[in-house]
Design a protein around this motif. Structure first.
Motif, short mmCIF file in Angstrom:
data_model
loop_
_atom_site.label_atom_id
_atom_site.label_comp_id
_atom_site.label_asym_id
_atom_site.label_seq_id
_atom_site.Cartn_x
_atom_site.Cartn_y
_atom_site.Cartn_z
N LEU A 1 0.83 -1.21 0.00
CA LEU A 1 0.00 0.00 0.00
C LEU A 1 0.86 1.26 0.00
CD1 LEU A 1 -2.75 1.43 0.18
CD2 LEU A 1 -2.64 1.15 2.67
N ILE A 2 1.91 1.26 0.82
CA ILE A 2 2.83 2.40 0.87
C ILE A 2 3.56 2.53 -0.48
CG2 ILE A 2 4.94 3.31 1.94
CD1 ILE A 2 4.01 1.94 4.55
N GLU A 3 4.01 1.42 -1.00
CA GLU A 3 4.72 1.43 -2.29
C GLU A 3 3.81 1.94 -3.41
OE1 GLU A 3 7.26 1.10 -5.39
OE2 GLU A 3 7.75 1.09 -3.25
N GLU A 4 2.55 1.52 -3.40
CA GLU A 4 1.61 1.97 -4.43
C GLU A 4 1.33 3.46 -4.31
OE1 GLU A 4 -1.01 1.53 -7.73
OE2 GLU A 4 0.74 0.47 -6.98
N THR A 5 1.28 3.98 -3.08
CA THR A 5 1.10 5.41 -2.87
C THR A 5 2.29 6.19 -3.42
OG1 THR A 5 -0.14 4.91 -0.85
CG2 THR A 5 0.54 7.19 -1.16
N HIS A 6 3.49 5.65 -3.20
CA HIS A 6 4.70 6.26 -3.77
C HIS A 6 4.61 6.30 -5.30
CE1 HIS A 6 7.38 5.23 -0.03
NE2 HIS A 6 6.65 6.31 0.15
N ALA A 7 4.19 5.19 -5.89
CA ALA A 7 4.10 5.11 -7.35
C ALA A 7 3.07 6.09 -7.90
CB ALA A 7 3.75 3.67 -7.77
N ASP A 8 1.96 6.25 -7.18
CA ASP A 8 0.92 7.20 -7.58
C ASP A 8 1.46 8.62 -7.56
OD1 ASP A 8 -1.58 7.88 -8.43
OD2 ASP A 8 -2.51 7.80 -6.45
N LEU A 9 2.23 8.92 -6.52
CA LEU A 9 2.83 10.25 -6.39
C LEU A 9 3.87 10.49 -7.49
CD1 LEU A 9 3.02 12.87 -4.78
CD2 LEU A 9 4.64 11.74 -3.25
N LEU A 10 4.67 9.48 -7.77
CA LEU A 10 5.68 9.59 -8.83
C LEU A 10 5.03 9.85 -10.18
CD1 LEU A 10 8.63 9.35 -9.78
CD2 LEU A 10 8.26 6.89 -9.99
N SER A 11 3.92 9.17 -10.43
CA SER A 11 3.19 9.34 -11.69
C SER A 11 2.69 10.77 -11.84
CB SER A 11 2.02 8.36 -11.74
OG SER A 11 1.25 8.55 -12.91
N SER A 12 2.18 11.34 -10.75
CA SER A 12 1.68 12.72 -10.81
C SER A 12 2.82 13.71 -11.03
CB SER A 12 0.92 13.06 -9.53
OG SER A 12 1.80 13.23 -8.44
N MET A 13 4.00 13.40 -10.49
CA MET A 13 5.15 14.28 -10.67
C MET A 13 5.59 14.33 -12.14
SD MET A 13 6.23 15.83 -7.96
CE MET A 13 6.39 15.79 -6.17
N SER A 14 5.39 13.23 -12.85
CA SER A 14 5.82 13.17 -14.26
C SER A 14 4.95 14.04 -15.16
CB SER A 14 5.81 11.73 -14.76
OG SER A 14 4.48 11.23 -14.81
N THR A 15 3.76 14.42 -14.70
CA THR A 15 2.86 15.29 -15.47
C THR A 15 2.58 16.58 -14.70
OG1 THR A 15 0.94 14.13 -14.53
CG2 THR A 15 1.76 13.36 -16.66
N LEU A 16 3.58 17.08 -14.00
CA LEU A 16 3.43 18.22 -13.11
C LEU A 16 2.96 19.48 -13.83
CD1 LEU A 16 3.82 18.54 -10.07
CD2 LEU A 16 6.10 19.44 -10.50
N SER A 17 3.39 19.64 -15.07
CA SER A 17 3.02 20.85 -15.81
C SER A 17 1.52 20.93 -16.07
CB SER A 17 3.77 20.91 -17.14
OG SER A 17 3.44 19.78 -17.95
N LEU A 18 0.84 19.78 -16.04
CA LEU A 18 -0.61 19.73 -16.28
C LEU A 18 -1.42 19.77 -14.99
CD1 LEU A 18 -0.61 16.88 -18.96
CD2 LEU A 18 -0.57 19.35 -19.37
#
Length: 656
Positions: free
Chosen positions: A12-29
């Motif tokens: 669960l913690i790892e998946e939350t990290h991955a979700d956050l990382l994904s959002s960082m990759s589209t930060l401009s949007l």
């Protein structure tokens, strides 16, 4: 029990990290909002907690369109970030904050990761949305509820799967058969238009529900097109008639609304006095996300709407002048309802009311992570659960590769099925033409699914275009395509895009002629890759311009089409390479979903050489199509040959 709960925490913690990382990759949007001021609240009991009241700039004046919600994780920064480097600058660090409370007056209460210094508050500060953590936090609390005295009866049973199966209790069956209400409902079910497997599934659940001596979990297995929603609708109506306090959950708002509307249709057809009696049904959710304003049929049962009406009555001059607590009205409605509908995640709200439930129904149960289903499984008083789903279709999405390897996306439905738990199979499909259902039935369901009488009728064999290539089922070989990555590193095949566009143009022309106008034709286009979906959307969007046309088109990923169906489905497989690499396509669950969305026609585009180079489900499909005489080369159709050669499009020449 402790070991079981703890097994989910690291993924669960790892998946939350991955979700956050994904959002960082589209930060401009990412949506953002200007902040006008900060004010620190009184110190908390823990010195490391930093709480602030935040005032936001008005939406009309703001440069962004971000409307914060409780559970949002936000970045506080003095720049409008285009990438992560804009956030993480020397001497000008950003803070992370969690939104605890929102108010209509553009104010928030947040918990910041660090103190917000006075000198920082004088700058233009932006709140930039990263992710919403509400569901993950609810899961976390459910996993730690053992310390808080949660109802663990059913969960203890599913840790011993054989004992979780319903063993018919002779005493309870006898009492059930003697019950007037039960006898009436048995008669209603037997005289309904459900097929035998659907009736058996409903009756089996009702018998199990009557038992007071054990906690049980029932599985209803609903392969594509077998009338799962219709079956659930009659089950819920039966429970409603028997006054069984039931919570019905689904993974998404869309799924919750679908099953709610099915039940409501059954109920309103039998109400004697307009809407009198609907007070026993409550729908919980977010008004905007559910678009309740566009669903007038649900207003009578939507909790927030009911609370507003009751509140106006209770505080009016003729009512209770001193009544001030809106939450008390919500609790009253929930504590006195018979059927309650909500998403699996929002069932956490039901733990806050003083109420007990008898039965839990989870629709689309195979699309819910097992750890998320733990939230409603702990509801007070719960004795039985019914899970409806199909573990051979797509499970819940998991972003982290580590969590995926840990099978974090696996549902409780799938785990019990793998362990041999008995499933009530709905074995008649009413969606697909028999030519379409033939391959997936053999490959995924061991030929257990029968074609319903409706799909075997001659009228179900509909032809939308001339030529054998455009029959009920075909594989169209696009031999000269080329796969490529777009800017987001997703694959696309522009030759297949051109071929799809040409087929759609022909369909539009054929189905919108004045001389052949019939009922509306719905076309779906599926691809496993987002880049291909975007490219096709751009090419065919003009055909959706006229909302009054009897032609509609929907372009989605395979995952986005789960649960959907259309008259004609065109699938673009994309992969075209010398090595036979098929990527996403090798997944049997994803393939099953893609092949079972069509009612009358399914046309699959792909490079046969690539798809047959390695042993995969797609090699089986191509071989099967050849054996059945359903294999065609795209260049056999002059229009497709022209599209594939790049005439008018330039794709083929550009790709070399």
């Amino acid at each position: 029990m402790t070991e079981y709960m703890n097994s989910f925490t690291s993924p669960l913690i790892e998946e939350t990290h991955a979700d956050l990382l994904s959002s960082m990759s589209t930060l401009s949007l990412a949506p953002r909002r200007r902040i006008l001021s900060f004010k620190q609240t009184k110190k908390s009991k823990r010195a490391k907690d930093f709480f602030y009241h935040v005032t936001l700039k008005n939406m009309s004046e703001s440069e962004g369109a971000y409307e914060p919600m409780v559970g949002d994780l936000i970045a506080l920064t003095d720049v409008r970030p285009k990438n992560t480097a804009d956030l993480d600058r020397p001497n000008r660090p950003y803070l992370v904050a969690y939104v605890l409370k929102t108010k209509p007056d553009n104010t928030l209460t947040i918990l910041a990761s660090k103190p917000i210094l006075a000198k920082e508050q004088d700058k233009n500060i932006y709140a930039v949305f990263l992710i919403n953590m509400t569901t993950n936090i609810r899961i976390w609390r459910a996993l730690n509820s053992e310390l808080e005295g949660g109802n663990l009866n059913i969960i203890q049973k599913v840790l011993q799967p054989k004992s979780a199966e319903a063993k018919n209790c002779a005493t309870c069956i006898s009492e059930h058969n003697c019950s007037t209400a039960s006898a009436y409902m048995r008669s209603e079910i037997c005289s309904s238009d459900l097929n035998d497997s659907q009736k058996d599934a409903v009756l089996s659940c009702l018998v199990t529900r009557e038992c007071n001596h054990q906690n049980t979990v029932k599985l209803i297995w609903g392969p594509p097109g077998t009338g799962k929603t219709k079956t659930v609708g009659l089950l819920l109506f039966s429970l409603f008639q028997m006054k069984c306090r039931t919570v019905t959950c689904a993974p998404t708002n869309t799924a919750v609304l679908e099953v709610t509307q099915r039940l409501l249709k059954n109920v309103t057809q039998r109400l004697k006095y307009d809407t009198y009696g609907l007070g026993n049904i409550v729908l919980i959710g977010n008004r905007e996300r559910m678009k309740i304003g566009d669903r007038h049929d649900l207003l009578d049962i939507f909790l927030d709407n009911r609370v507003c009406i009751l509140y106006d009555c209770l505080v009016s001059s003729s009512g209770w002048k001193d009544f001030k607590y809106e939450w008390e009205i919500k609790k009253f409605c929930l504590e006195n309802s018979c059927l309650t509908f909500c998403t699996v995640s929002s069932s956490a709200k039901l733990h806050e009311v003083m109420a007990r439930w008898d039965l839990l129904v989870i629709d689309e149960g195979s699309q819910i992570k097992e750890c998320e289903s733990i939230i409603p499984l702990q509801l007070p008083g719960l004795r039985h659960a019914v899970l409806i789903g199909d573990e051979r279709q797509l499970p819940a999405m998991v972003k982290s590769k580590i969590s995926e390897e840990a099978e974090f996306g696996r549902s409780l439905f799938q785990r019990l099925a793998l362990l041999g738990h008995k499933k009530d199979l709905l074995n008649v499909q009413h969606r697909m033409h028999p030519e379409i259902s033939l391959f997936p039935n053999r490959m995924f369901y061991e030929n257990q699914i029968l074609d319903g009488p409706n799909v075997k009728e001659r009228s179900y064999d509909r032809r939308f275009l001339q030529g054998n290539m455009y029959g009920s089922y075909s594989f169209i070989n696009v031999a000269h395509g080329k796969e490529e990555f777009d800017k987001s590193h997703s694959l696309r095949n522009m030759i297949e895009v051109a071929v799809v566009s040409e087929i759609v143009a022909s369909l539009f022309k054929a189905t919108t002629k004045e001389s052949v106008r019939t009922k509306k034709v719905k076309v779906g286009i599926i691809s496993p890759y987002k880049a291909q979906v975007y490219a096709i959307e751009e090419k065919v969007k003009k055909y959706n311009a006229d909302s009054n046309s009897n032609f509609s088109i929907s372009v989605r990923s395979v995952d986005g089409f789960q649960g959907g169906e259309e008259d004609v489905i065109i699938m673009s497989t994309v992969r075209s390479n010398m090595n036979g690499v098929v990527g996403f396509l090798k997944d049997h669950q994803r393939t099953n979903v893609a092949l079972t969305r069509a009612r009358h026609c399914l046309w699959i585009l792909g490079n046969a050489d690539t798809l047959t180079k390695r042993n995969s489900i797609w090699k089986e499909l191509v071989i099967d199509a050849k054996k059945r005489g359903c294999f065609y080369n795209a260049d056999e159709d002059d229009r497709l040959a022209q599209a594939g050669s790049g005439s008018g499009s330039g794709y083929y020449k550009r790709l070399g």
